[in-house]
Design a protein around this motif. Structure first.
Motif, mmCIF file in Angstrom:
data_model
loop_
_atom_site.group_PDB
_atom_site.id
_atom_site.type_symbol
_atom_site.label_atom_id
_atom_site.label_comp_id
_atom_site.label_asym_id
_atom_site.label_seq_id
_atom_site.Cartn_x
_atom_site.Cartn_y
_atom_site.Cartn_z
ATOM 1 N N GLY A 26 -27.771 -11.529 12.336
ATOM 2 C CA GLY A 26 -28.736 -11.103 11.329
ATOM 3 C C GLY A 26 -30.024 -11.913 11.367
ATOM 4 O O GLY A 26 -30.083 -13.001 11.967
ATOM 5 N N SER A 27 -31.044 -11.386 10.697
ATOM 6 C CA SER A 27 -32.384 -11.985 10.697
ATOM 7 C C SER A 27 -32.383 -13.466 10.323
ATOM 8 O O SER A 27 -33.014 -14.290 10.995
ATOM 9 C CB SER A 27 -33.279 -11.269 9.680
ATOM 10 O OG SER A 27 -33.341 -9.901 9.939
ATOM 11 N N SER A 28 -31.676 -13.805 9.237
ATOM 12 C CA SER A 28 -31.797 -15.169 8.718
ATOM 13 C C SER A 28 -31.206 -16.201 9.670
ATOM 14 O O SER A 28 -31.547 -17.380 9.599
ATOM 15 C CB SER A 28 -31.147 -15.278 7.337
ATOM 16 O OG SER A 28 -29.800 -14.918 7.426
ATOM 17 N N ILE A 63 -38.660 -8.053 11.767
ATOM 18 C CA ILE A 63 -39.590 -8.189 10.632
ATOM 19 C C ILE A 63 -39.843 -9.664 10.346
ATOM 20 O O ILE A 63 -40.991 -10.121 10.256
ATOM 21 C CB ILE A 63 -39.043 -7.495 9.362
ATOM 22 C CG1 ILE A 63 -38.980 -5.984 9.568
ATOM 23 C CG2 ILE A 63 -39.906 -7.843 8.140
ATOM 24 C CD1 ILE A 63 -38.404 -5.219 8.381
ATOM 25 N N ALA A 64 -38.755 -10.417 10.227
ATOM 26 C CA ALA A 64 -38.885 -11.838 9.890
ATOM 27 C C ALA A 64 -39.678 -12.585 10.964
ATOM 28 O O ALA A 64 -40.486 -13.463 10.647
ATOM 29 C CB ALA A 64 -37.495 -12.451 9.731
ATOM 30 N N THR A 65 -39.471 -12.221 12.224
ATOM 31 C CA THR A 65 -40.193 -12.895 13.316
ATOM 32 C C THR A 65 -41.662 -12.497 13.324
ATOM 33 O O THR A 65 -42.540 -13.304 13.652
ATOM 34 C CB THR A 65 -39.526 -12.539 14.673
ATOM 35 O OG1 THR A 65 -38.153 -12.940 14.612
ATOM 36 C CG2 THR A 65 -40.208 -13.229 15.845
ATOM 37 N N ASN A 144 -31.654 -3.392 18.827
ATOM 38 C CA ASN A 144 -32.074 -3.453 17.429
ATOM 39 C C ASN A 144 -32.331 -2.028 16.982
ATOM 40 O O ASN A 144 -32.387 -1.101 17.796
ATOM 41 C CB ASN A 144 -33.338 -4.316 17.261
ATOM 42 C CG ASN A 144 -33.596 -4.722 15.796
ATOM 43 O OD1 ASN A 144 -32.841 -4.355 14.878
ATOM 44 N ND2 ASN A 144 -34.664 -5.484 15.570
ATOM 45 N N GLU A 145 -32.482 -1.869 15.666
ATOM 46 C CA GLU A 145 -32.896 -0.564 15.177
ATOM 47 C C GLU A 145 -34.314 -0.294 15.664
ATOM 48 O O GLU A 145 -35.142 -1.216 15.731
ATOM 49 C CB GLU A 145 -32.868 -0.526 13.654
ATOM 50 C CG GLU A 145 -33.274 0.838 13.116
ATOM 51 C CD GLU A 145 -33.270 0.885 11.600
ATOM 52 O OE1 GLU A 145 -32.381 1.532 11.045
ATOM 53 O OE2 GLU A 145 -34.158 0.270 10.986
ATOM 54 N N ASN A 146 -34.593 0.950 16.008
ATOM 55 C CA ASN A 146 -35.947 1.359 16.394
ATOM 56 C C ASN A 146 -36.733 1.612 15.101
ATOM 57 O O ASN A 146 -36.796 2.725 14.596
ATOM 58 C CB ASN A 146 -35.861 2.616 17.263
ATOM 59 C CG ASN A 146 -37.203 2.983 17.848
ATOM 60 O OD1 ASN A 146 -38.219 2.390 17.511
ATOM 61 N ND2 ASN A 146 -37.200 3.963 18.723
ATOM 62 N N GLN A 152 -33.395 2.834 8.468
ATOM 63 C CA GLN A 152 -32.081 2.661 7.837
ATOM 64 C C GLN A 152 -31.794 1.186 7.564
ATOM 65 O O GLN A 152 -31.384 0.811 6.480
ATOM 66 C CB GLN A 152 -31.016 3.250 8.780
ATOM 67 C CG GLN A 152 -29.606 3.217 8.249
ATOM 68 C CD GLN A 152 -29.335 4.344 7.276
ATOM 69 O OE1 GLN A 152 -30.154 5.238 7.093
ATOM 70 N NE2 GLN A 152 -28.178 4.295 6.635
ATOM 71 N N GLU A 153 -32.045 0.353 8.590
ATOM 72 C CA GLU A 153 -31.716 -1.058 8.393
ATOM 73 C C GLU A 153 -32.675 -1.710 7.420
ATOM 74 O O GLU A 153 -32.281 -2.509 6.570
ATOM 75 C CB GLU A 153 -31.726 -1.845 9.706
ATOM 76 C CG GLU A 153 -31.127 -3.228 9.463
ATOM 77 C CD GLU A 153 -31.465 -4.282 10.489
ATOM 78 O OE1 GLU A 153 -30.965 -5.394 10.338
ATOM 79 O OE2 GLU A 153 -32.238 -4.013 11.422
ATOM 80 N N ILE A 154 -33.963 -1.368 7.530
ATOM 81 C CA ILE A 154 -34.947 -1.960 6.624
ATOM 82 C C ILE A 154 -34.547 -1.650 5.177
ATOM 83 O O ILE A 154 -34.611 -2.499 4.297
ATOM 84 C CB ILE A 154 -36.358 -1.413 6.937
ATOM 85 C CG1 ILE A 154 -36.809 -1.894 8.323
ATOM 86 C CG2 ILE A 154 -37.353 -1.861 5.868
ATOM 87 C CD1 ILE A 154 -38.123 -1.288 8.797
HETATM 88 N N1 GLU Z 1 -34.483 -3.952 12.179
HETATM 89 C C1 GLU Z 1 -35.302 -4.783 11.344
HETATM 90 C C2 GLU Z 1 -35.472 -6.160 11.937
HETATM 91 O O1 GLU Z 1 -34.875 -6.448 12.917
HETATM 92 C C3 GLU Z 1 -34.841 -4.770 9.936
HETATM 93 C C4 GLU Z 1 -34.234 -6.007 9.445
HETATM 94 C C5 GLU Z 1 -34.410 -6.214 7.961
HETATM 95 O O2 GLU Z 1 -34.603 -5.266 7.196
HETATM 96 O O3 GLU Z 1 -34.345 -7.367 7.560
HETATM 97 O O4 GLU Z 1 -36.220 -6.963 11.477
#
Ligand code: GLU
Length: 268
Positions: A26-28, A63-65, A144-146, A152-154
């Motif tokens: 995951g992002s974090s 997004i975070a990056t 990753n999600e496109n 969807q993921e966002i």
């Molecule tokens: N797919 C997106 C990402 O990799 C969404 C992640 C999110 O919503 O935190 O950043």
């Protein structure tokens, strides 16, 4: 479910025997102050790759990056800016993975997918063919999600679901779901009496578990519910799942008894 380690059921032979593994992060775990954690994650993936395992990494974090590159101090609220941050960040994220993989002479291949793609025969078989080829060429596939065509993921934090679907698509022998917490607990881990769940049987509905026990807030999305749902999706296809923390990825991929083990359902 059981909180006791049972050698007969909790054995991790399936991990070291696995020919093809999907790992979801995951992002974090890999952005912001944890950007430095890309190195140890790649070390663990490279070690599995070196023993011949085919590795697919499903990584969020675009997004975070991308946020600092758009001079954003906090995660943007509007969808278009989130998508813009993802477009910028995805590029940087893959660069960081590749830079780290270079230490091992491993090449990454980027695959951006949507859950909808995988529900339709033509894009599904296109993705399947490409990924088979990539893995046959010993490429480490990073999914990753496109985000520019799907959100969807966002919106729902569903890269966990995408990871479950990708595991099925590539016929993985194992799915490793990484989060900020080392395992699934009977209740939120900071609460007194919380116990690590060592093994979850394939037909266990986990009705005794208080959700909120895994998954983090902050830059990432998703939580315990989406992780359990992704694990259930995989086990129903005969794919066992390890749910643990990103910090324990090396142990998880070595077959150590870390995290929570979801037994695969028997499939014909
Ligand atoms: N797919 C997106 C990402 O990799 C969404 C992640 C999110 O919503 O935190 O950043």
């Amino acid at each position: 479910m059981t909180t006791e380690f049972d050698p007969a059921r909790g054995r991790r032979d399936a991990v070291t025997r696995a020919r093809r593994v999907v790992v979801k992060v995951g992002s974090s775990s890999i952005s912001g102050e944890n950007t430095t954690q890309i190195g140890p994650l790649v070390d663990a993936l490279a070690s599995a790759h070196a023993r011949g395992t085919e590795v697919v990494l499903v990584s969020s974090g675009a997004i975070a990056t991308g946020m600092p590159y758009l001079r954003l101090d906090a995660r943007p609220h509007d969808l278009a800016t989130q998508q813009a941050a993802a477009a910028v960040g995805q590029n940087v994220l893959i660069f960081r993975y590749q830079e780290s993989l270079d230490r091992y002479g491993i090449v990454a291949g980027q695959v951006l997918l949507t859950a909808t793609d995988l529900e339709h025969p033509t894009p599904r078989s296109n993705a399947q063919r490409a990924m088979e080829r990539l893995l046959g060429l010993r490429i480490l596939v990073i999914v990753n999600e496109n985000d520019t065509v799907a959100t969807q993921e966002i919106r729902f934090g569903d890269n966990n679901r995408l990871a479950g679907m990708v595991s099925e698509l590539v016929g993985a022998d194992l799915l490793v779901l990484l989060s900020d917490v080392d395992a699934l607990y009977t209740k939120p881990p900071h609460e007194p009496g919380a116990e690590r769940i060592a093994v979850v049987a394939h037909d266990d509905d986990l009705s005794g578990v208080e959700l909120g026990s895994i998954g983090a807030a902050g830059v990432g999305t998703g939580g315990a519910g989406t992780k359990i749902a992704a694990a259930k999706l995989a086990v129903a296809q005969g794919i066992p799942v390890v749910l643990t923390s990103a910090a324990q990825v090396a142990e998880a991929l070595r077959g150590d008894e870390v995290g929570t083990w979801f037994e695969a359902a028997p499939v014909e």
